[in-house]
Design an enzyme around this catalytic site. Structure first.
Site, PDB file in Angstrom:
ATOM      1  CB  SER A   1     -23.360 -52.292  68.294  1.00 13.98           C
ATOM      2  OG  SER A   1     -22.126 -51.995  68.908  1.00 13.98           O
ATOM      3  CB  THR A   2     -24.919 -57.191  69.980  1.00 17.04           C
ATOM      4  OG1 THR A   2     -26.334 -56.946  69.945  1.00 17.04           O
ATOM      5  CG2 THR A   2     -24.659 -58.482  70.726  1.00 17.04           C
TER       6      THR A   2
ATOM      7  CB  VAL B   1     -19.945 -51.659  71.815  1.00 21.06           C
ATOM      8  CG1 VAL B   1     -19.541 -50.751  72.969  1.00 21.06           C
ATOM      9  CG2 VAL B   1     -19.177 -51.273  70.553  1.00 21.06           C
TER      10      VAL B   1
ATOM     11  CB  CYS C   1     -32.437 -50.478  68.435  1.00 20.70           C
ATOM     12  SG  CYS C   1     -33.558 -49.608  69.526  1.00 20.70           S
TER      13      CYS C   1
ATOM     14  CD  GLU D   1     -32.716 -51.369  76.967  1.00 21.58           C
ATOM     15  OE1 GLU D   1     -33.245 -51.757  75.910  1.00 21.58           O
ATOM     16  OE2 GLU D   1     -33.209 -51.569  78.081  1.00 21.58           O
TER      17      GLU D   1
ATOM     18  CD  GLU E   1     -29.255 -53.236  64.582  1.00 24.42           C
ATOM     19  OE1 GLU E   1     -28.095 -53.437  64.998  1.00 24.42           O
ATOM     20  OE2 GLU E   1     -30.086 -52.611  65.244  1.00 24.42           O
TER      21      GLU E   1
ATOM     22  CE  LYS F   1     -19.046 -43.058  74.768  1.00 24.51           C
ATOM     23  NZ  LYS F   1     -19.225 -42.099  73.647  1.00 24.51           N
TER      24      LYS F   1
HETATM   25  P1  NAD Z   1     -22.067 -48.449  69.077  1.00 25.46           P
HETATM   26  O1  NAD Z   1     -22.145 -49.649  69.947  1.00 25.46           O
HETATM   27  O2  NAD Z   1     -20.956 -48.357  68.121  1.00 25.46           O
HETATM   28  O3  NAD Z   1     -21.997 -47.118  69.952  1.00 25.46           O
HETATM   29  C1  NAD Z   1     -22.908 -46.839  70.995  1.00 25.46           C
HETATM   30  C2  NAD Z   1     -22.203 -45.981  72.039  1.00 25.46           C
HETATM   31  O4  NAD Z   1     -21.103 -46.723  72.547  1.00 25.46           O
HETATM   32  C3  NAD Z   1     -21.600 -44.687  71.467  1.00 25.46           C
HETATM   33  O5  NAD Z   1     -21.673 -43.683  72.459  1.00 25.46           O
HETATM   34  C4  NAD Z   1     -20.152 -45.065  71.230  1.00 25.46           C
HETATM   35  O6  NAD Z   1     -19.298 -43.958  71.264  1.00 25.46           O
HETATM   36  C5  NAD Z   1     -19.922 -45.972  72.425  1.00 25.46           C
HETATM   37  N1  NAD Z   1     -18.801 -46.905  72.304  1.00 25.46           N
HETATM   38  C6  NAD Z   1     -18.337 -47.539  71.215  1.00 25.46           C
HETATM   39  N2  NAD Z   1     -17.266 -48.299  71.549  1.00 25.46           N
HETATM   40  C7  NAD Z   1     -17.074 -48.139  72.896  1.00 25.46           C
HETATM   41  C8  NAD Z   1     -16.139 -48.650  73.839  1.00 25.46           C
HETATM   42  N3  NAD Z   1     -15.172 -49.484  73.493  1.00 25.46           N
HETATM   43  N4  NAD Z   1     -16.247 -48.248  75.131  1.00 25.46           N
HETATM   44  C9  NAD Z   1     -17.216 -47.395  75.506  1.00 25.46           C
HETATM   45  N5  NAD Z   1     -18.121 -46.874  74.663  1.00 25.46           N
HETATM   46  C10 NAD Z   1     -18.059 -47.250  73.370  1.00 25.46           C
HETATM   47  O7  NAD Z   1     -23.470 -48.361  68.363  1.00 25.46           O
HETATM   48  P2  NAD Z   1     -23.930 -47.285  67.292  1.00 25.46           P
HETATM   49  O8  NAD Z   1     -23.521 -47.756  65.963  1.00 25.46           O
HETATM   50  O9  NAD Z   1     -23.546 -45.921  67.711  1.00 25.46           O
HETATM   51  O10 NAD Z   1     -25.510 -47.384  67.476  1.00 25.46           O
HETATM   52  C11 NAD Z   1     -26.280 -48.288  66.783  1.00 25.46           C
HETATM   53  C12 NAD Z   1     -26.525 -49.552  67.571  1.00 25.46           C
HETATM   54  O11 NAD Z   1     -27.229 -49.240  68.768  1.00 25.46           O
HETATM   55  C13 NAD Z   1     -27.425 -50.507  66.823  1.00 25.46           C
HETATM   56  O12 NAD Z   1     -26.962 -51.815  66.978  1.00 25.46           O
HETATM   57  C14 NAD Z   1     -28.773 -50.340  67.506  1.00 25.46           C
HETATM   58  O13 NAD Z   1     -29.628 -51.437  67.372  1.00 25.46           O
HETATM   59  C15 NAD Z   1     -28.357 -50.096  68.904  1.00 25.46           C
HETATM   60  N6  NAD Z   1     -29.419 -49.418  69.646  1.00 25.46           N
HETATM   61  C16 NAD Z   1     -30.099 -50.138  70.588  1.00 25.46           C
HETATM   62  C17 NAD Z   1     -31.139 -49.535  71.283  1.00 25.46           C
HETATM   63  C18 NAD Z   1     -31.906 -50.304  72.326  1.00 25.46           C
HETATM   64  O14 NAD Z   1     -32.609 -49.683  73.104  1.00 25.46           O
HETATM   65  N7  NAD Z   1     -31.811 -51.615  72.400  1.00 25.46           N
HETATM   66  C19 NAD Z   1     -31.476 -48.204  71.022  1.00 25.46           C
HETATM   67  C20 NAD Z   1     -30.773 -47.501  70.054  1.00 25.46           C
HETATM   68  C21 NAD Z   1     -29.726 -48.135  69.369  1.00 25.46           C
END
Ligand code: NAD
Length: 489
Positions: A239-240, A242, A294, A260, A392, A183
């Site tokens: 994000s944590t 989600v 991240c 992750e 964060e 996705k």
């Molecule tokens: P997010 O959790 O909002 O979204 C991440 C992905 O999840 C996107 O594709 C989004 O469309 C999807 N998503 C959101 N809600 C969902 C649901 N209910 N069901 C299924 N998919 C869903 O995060 P973001 O704001 O897009 O990204 C930033 C976050 O990601 C930060 O917290 C960052 O630290 C983290 N991150 C972590 C790593 C790692 O390797 N640990 C790497 C990059 C980013």
């Protein structure tokens, strides 16, 4: 500036990729993708829903029946071909990354190469997936293990590294013999679809890689991926909050999981550090992708003896940044991804100021450049009571905290609920070992602000999740260790 809308060299698709074919959403619905720098429309993509996702899962399940039996060598060749095509097309991939994510073009080119490297790395891992021969305790028995692919994988990735977050999952999944449904993030679907175009050209068999795109139906698509019994593994980066939701949803069919999640990296500079090196490391770690990584330094702790000198030198470096459109000549830092990100950054700055933090530079939106731009910001005299210490920020704000003792700073660093990356600068060998072991994080950078590498295990502890990507461990996330006992010899 931005590429032409219909430039065919861009590998730009707006349909989703299911079972080796480009398809619009069954509903015919689409969503808009905009350039975060200008707000201009880049194009529209298929608004996939539960039915589209189920059809992608069926395609992946059908493909798995034969792909699982391919040899590691065959899968290596496919990944290598895909890697070669990514390298050949890296400029065009980078154009899409800059266009939809906003990061400077030079950084986008760096990401395209970094992303391709996961395919190269896992093409080399695919043929080397060994089991064990185990000395049995029962006379006459023989015991061994083999590695098998876990099955269909649901992969969900964020927009901040539109290419690398996908290849870091798809590379090991395919190397192991799994098939995938990705996705793509709603903000950056074009990069994901470009990767699918190259998968197609590389001859990846139909159904092995499927990409669904959505904005409005994200939760619905996520629910299907985490509850459909045909999906055996979910790997999520984001994000944590989600991540916790997806984990809960995945429990109904007990899927194998990799999470992750978010970070809040401590970055510690001890009195005995090389200050120039520490400043350069902090700048790279804090401001890469305008603070939207991240593993970004979120809390910069500097020991009292060098605090003023560090603050002066760090702030001077930030003054030299050139914020602008990612395609503009000389741009060092781009916009944030959307207005919600800008609001969070602004709230953290105001909160810090209201609690005694001193703003040294920045602190304002940049409406002249565009709605999603925020000035690179430095705040000194930060304290643990500030939101920036516990959340964060995910933006271009550096909070500099003074500290006096090693124990005090390690305690502060470990106070976070998350534990992804941590950094420190020191030339004291004993301290290097002590602090590296004391930090409650999955990854430690010592005397460096950049730690990501396909050869190194990437992942967190605590509420930053579990599982490791890249390295020799990455492929194991997509495998089952099957034990076989042969008796009566
Ligand atoms: P997010 O959790 O909002 O979204 C991440 C992905 O999840 C996107 O594709 C989004 O469309 C999807 N998503 C959101 N809600 C969902 C649901 N209910 N069901 C299924 N998919 C869903 O995060 P973001 O704001 O897009 O990204 C930033 C976050 O990601 C930060 O917290 C960052 O630290 C983290 N991150 C972590 C790593 C790692 O390797 N640990 C790497 C990059 C980013």
């Amino acid at each position: 500036m931005a590429p032409k809308l219909k430039d065919p060299s861009l590998l730009k698709h707006d349909a989703c990729y299911i079972n080796g074919e480009w398809k619009p959403a069954r509903s015919g619905k689409t969503f808009e993708v905009n350039d975060p720098s200008t707000g201009d429309l880049i194009g529209t993509c298929a608004e996939c829903d539960a039915e589209d996702t189920k059809s992608a899962i069926r395609a992946a399940a059908d493909a798995f029946t034969s792909f699982r039996s391919t040899t590691g060598r065959e899968r290596a060749k496919l990944l290598r071909k895909w890697y070669d095509l990514m390298v050949e097309n890296s400029e065009d991939i980078a154009k899409l990354i800059t266009w939809e994510n906003g990061k400077p073009f030079a950084d986008a080119k760096g990401e395209a190469t970094y992303a391709a490297n996961f395919f190269e790395w896992f093409s080399e891992e695919a043929p080397r997936s060994y089991g064990d021969t185990i000395p049995a305790t029962v006379p006459g028995n023989r015991v061994w293990t083999i590695k098998e692919p876990v099955g269909v994988c649901g992969l969900i990735t964020p927009w901040n590294f539109p290419a690398a977050m996908i290849t870091r999952k798809v590379g090991p999944a395919l190397a192991a013999g799994c098939t995938v449904v990705c996705k793509a993030p709603g903000e950056t679907p074009y990069t994901a679809l470009a990767l699918a175009e190259l998968a197609h050209r590389a001859g990846i068999p139909k159904g092995v890689v499927n990409i669904v795109t959505t904005l409005a139906n994200t939760a619905e698509v996520g629910e299907v991926l985490t509850t459909d019994p045909a999906v055996k593994k979910v790997s999520f980066t984001g994000s944590t909050g989600v991540g916790k939701l997806l984990m809960k949803q995945s429990s109904s069919t007990l899927k194998k999981l990799s999470m992750e999640l978010g970070g809040n990296a401590p970055f510690i500079v001890f009195d005995d550090a090389d200050i120039d090196l520490a400043v350069a490391g902090a700048i790279a770690s804090k401001f890469r992708s305008s603070g939207q990584t991240c593993v970004c330094a979120n809390r910069i702790y500097v020991q009292a003896g060098i605090y003023d000198e560090f603050v002066r030198s760090f702030t001077e470096k930030v003054t030299a940044f050139k914020v602008g459109h990612g395609f503009a000549e000389g741009t060092t830092h781009g916009p944030l991804i959307h207005d919600r990100a800008v609001s969070k950054v602004e709230a953290h700055v105001k909160d810090a100021q209201s609690k005694g933090g001193k703003l040294l530079i920045g602190g304002q939106k940049m409406p002249d450049l565009g709605a999603n731009f925020f000035q690179p910001t430095v705040i000194r005299d930060a304290t643990p009571e500030m939101a920036i210490a516990t959340e964060e920020t995910f933006g271009p704000v550096a909070a500099l905290f003074p500290f006096t003792t090693e124990k005090e700073v390690v305690d502060m660093a470990n106070r976070a609920e998350v534990g992804l990356a941590g950094y420190f600068f020191s030339r004291d060998l004993q301290r290097v070992h002590r602090v590296a072991e004391a930090l409650e994080v999955g990854m430690v950078g010592i005397n460096t602000g950049i730690i990501s590498d396909p050869a190194s295990p990437f992942g967190g502890v605590k509420e930053s999740g579990f599982g490791r990507e890249g390295s020799k461990y990455g492929i194991g996330e997509y495998q089952i260790t099957k034990m076989i006992t042969y008796g009566g010899m």
